[in-house]
Each structure stands twice: as C-alpha cells, then as structure tokens.
Design an enzyme around this catalytic site. Sequence first.
Site, PDB file in Angstrom:
ATOM      1  N   GLU A 139     -32.701  76.362 -88.750  1.00 28.77           N
ATOM      2  CA  GLU A 139     -31.719  75.282 -88.573  1.00 28.77           C
ATOM      3  C   GLU A 139     -31.115  75.483 -87.196  1.00 28.77           C
ATOM      4  O   GLU A 139     -30.417  76.460 -86.950  1.00 28.77           O
ATOM      5  CB  GLU A 139     -30.653  75.337 -89.670  1.00 28.77           C
ATOM      6  N   CYS A 191     -22.768  72.359 -86.674  1.00 23.51           N
ATOM      7  CA  CYS A 191     -24.053  71.695 -86.459  1.00 23.51           C
ATOM      8  C   CYS A 191     -24.039  70.284 -87.021  1.00 23.51           C
ATOM      9  O   CYS A 191     -24.658  69.379 -86.471  1.00 23.51           O
ATOM     10  CB  CYS A 191     -25.168  72.503 -87.105  1.00 23.51           C
TER      11      CYS A 191
END
Length: 461
Positions: A234, A268
């Site tokens: 990720e 994020c």
Amino acid sequence: MPIATVNPATGETLRTYEAMGEEETERRLQLAEATFRTYRTTMFEERARLLHRAADLLDEDRDSIAEVMTTEMGKPVGQARAEAAKCAKAMRWYADRAAVLLADEEPDPSDMKDSGASRVLVRYRPLGPVLAVMPWNFPLWQVVRFAAPALMAGNVGLLKHSSNVPQTALYLEDLFHRAGFPEGCFQTLLIGSAAVDDILRDERVRAATLTGSEPAGRAVASTAGEMIKKTVLELGGSDPFVVMPSADLDRAAEVAVTARVQNNGQSCIAAKRFIVHTDVYDAFAERFTRGMRALTTGDPMDEGTEVGPLASEQGRRDLAELVDDAVRSGARVLCGGELPDGPGWYYPPTVLTGITRDMRVHREEAFGPVATLYRAADLDEAVLIANDSSFGLSSNVWTRDEAEADRFVRDMEAGSVFVNGMTASHPAFPFGGVKRSGYGRELSGHGIREFCNITTVWHGA
C-alpha cells in the site's frame, strides 16, 4: 535515519535507540521460525483467546499509548486514542470471525463429476514468518491491521517499524507478549531500512507487507520478486473528492475539511484533490476555505487542537516545496501557504486553486494539510480529472443523483469509492489500491487470506 523519538511539536530528541546488530536479528529470525512450527498447530479458539486478551490490554493502555503516539509523530491526542480503540475493535473482529473466514471450503457437487475425487477441500494454511515494513502515520493501526489477521491465520510476525516511532514499535511487541502469545509470535526489529533487504532475502521469511512510499515499495517488491515471495503493498494515494450540483454542499464542505486534515493531513486515504462541478464551485470553495481557515492548529497534546505538527522536518520541507512550486507556476492560495515561525514542524491548513497538470502538486501526493481545488465543466471532466493520477487508493463522490453515482463507481480508478461520505478503513471492508497505490488487500476476509497457502486437498474414491 536514527532510531529515535523526536517530538515534532518541539523538535526535541527525547530518546535514542541502538539498532539491533546481526547477531540479535539472527536470534529473532531463528525464534520466529521455531515458534511458527508449533504456533501454526494451535486451534482458532486459542488464538482468539489470546487476541481478545491483547484487545483488552490495549483498551486499558489507551491513554498512555495515545500519548506515546502523539509524542512520537504529532497527531492530536484525541485522534491517537481513537486509533487505539479502533485497533482493539479490529483485534476482536478477527478473533471472532477468523475461524469462519478460513473454514474449509467444498466445491459445488456439480463441479466434482469428472474430477475423479470422492471429496475435495480448499484449506487455508499459514505461510510462516511474515515481515511487515510499516510507516509512522498510523503507528498502531497500520501494524494491527496486518498483525491481527496474520496471527489468527497461524502466521508469526516480524515488524520493521518506521525509525521515528520506536516506542510504539516496542509497545506492540510487549502488548502481544503480555497477552500470552508464545515468545516469537510477534517481534519488533529495531533496524534501519538498509537491513530490510537481507531479511527479506532470508529463506525463513515467507512473505512481506509494506505500507509506505513508492521507492520503498519498489525496493521490497523487487527483492520479493527475485526471491519469489508473496507481498502486499500500500503505497499512498492522492484521493479525489468530487462534488456535483445535487450534493448537500454544507455537508460536503464540512466533511471535506475533516477528510483533508485528518491525522494532520498525513493519511494515505485523506482526500487531497477536490474536484467541483462549475455550477457549485464558487459556493463550495467559499465554504471549504472558510472551514480550513477556522481550524485550530497547535499543541497536539491539547484536547482542543485539530491540526498538529507534521511528523518530521523533512516532511514539512517537502510539503512546502510542493506549495511553492505550485504558486510559482500560477496557483492561487486561498488560505495558508506560509511556514509559521516558532518551534515544531507545523504547516497551516492550505487551499490552492488554479492547479495545472505541469505542477508537482498535481502529480505528487501532498502529505500534509494542503488541498487542491479543481473546476470541472461536467461529469465527464470530473471523471477525467479524478483519474488523472498515478495513484488509485480511494475516492469520494458527492451526489444525490443515482445515475451519477453509478457512473463514478463504474469508472473511478480506485480501490474504494465512497458515495456521500468520507473514506475510512474498517475491519470488515477490504482495503487497498490500484495503479501506483499498490496491490493486494488488507482487512476483511480478503486480507486474512493474503498470507495463507490456499491448498487443494483431493481425496480419491
């Protein structure tokens, strides 16, 4: 980068740690391998008991570990407490559901007719020691969302945490130890980034997961590919937040502010690019900018603080350079945009408009409380702007038109589409991205199966 706690609100180094040497690292790798041989045979009920105990201990420690997180990386202390509570919730979610999520599966009888088997099962078996390379921005959550499913699946964990959150990293090892997990089930490796490659190349490490930057992801993926090891990555995002004319503008603007500055803008899945239909652009921009300007920035230990400092001096420097580059290229600053005086690595909530494709802030992830505003002539242009990014983690769409919502869900290049709400992670929902945001999924049943050997068991007649 030294392994140290440096208070981002003051810049003061509070505690420094020596990196583990080769001998200690080897001892821990041996322990992980030995522990896995026996831990893999434990029953789900025993693993669940231990994980529930860890959740209970985390609840008891919530205030103290929240203060540690805030001291190490600067998030407002109320948000740190909420992160700890979320981690305990995820532990209980996996403890209660892992046995069902990983239960043996049998093919449909109609698919068995020409198989030559009397019985076929699909069984989920653990892989072994898994290396987790984790970032500082959610120093508990990023680790727990890997550790809880990995431990429930029968794997053991090796944590290489970010070097600026060593106390949180050591707390996590201690937490699982106090909960009663066998020694070696979850170990923290206090090592620098340069040591990761050798550990990933070690045959005892069977897989890896990383949340972090693109360069870090490329390095781990390259080595893992060479060694033919499973990885989940990720690597951040530059999430679009699209507002159409039918949206509730007051609510959309209110949520937009929270979506941009959560965790001091260092998330994020924080919305970063705000794409607004021209018919409501001015009205939204006024509401949004007013909300950003009204935020309280200050000491993250103060309960009234909404935006604390960035986690590092370099992070603030990188963010300021993105803003300065945009302004030099013609962007207009609606609020913020200037480095404040005084101690700590603070950066004001900032709104930029007049963004063009040649600006770095259009191409790169702004990791801090900086929002970019885009005007879209219609739905088609909104989709084009939203997808004009190398990232594809999550997305937000605000519309009351069902056909518009369906179009965005169909065409958005992202791992998640949130309609009339703010992106958030939850144990029950798969989490991950596409494009340069990475691959694989965390959380939910998809996440727990990522580090399993999905085994076909065939029985003859």
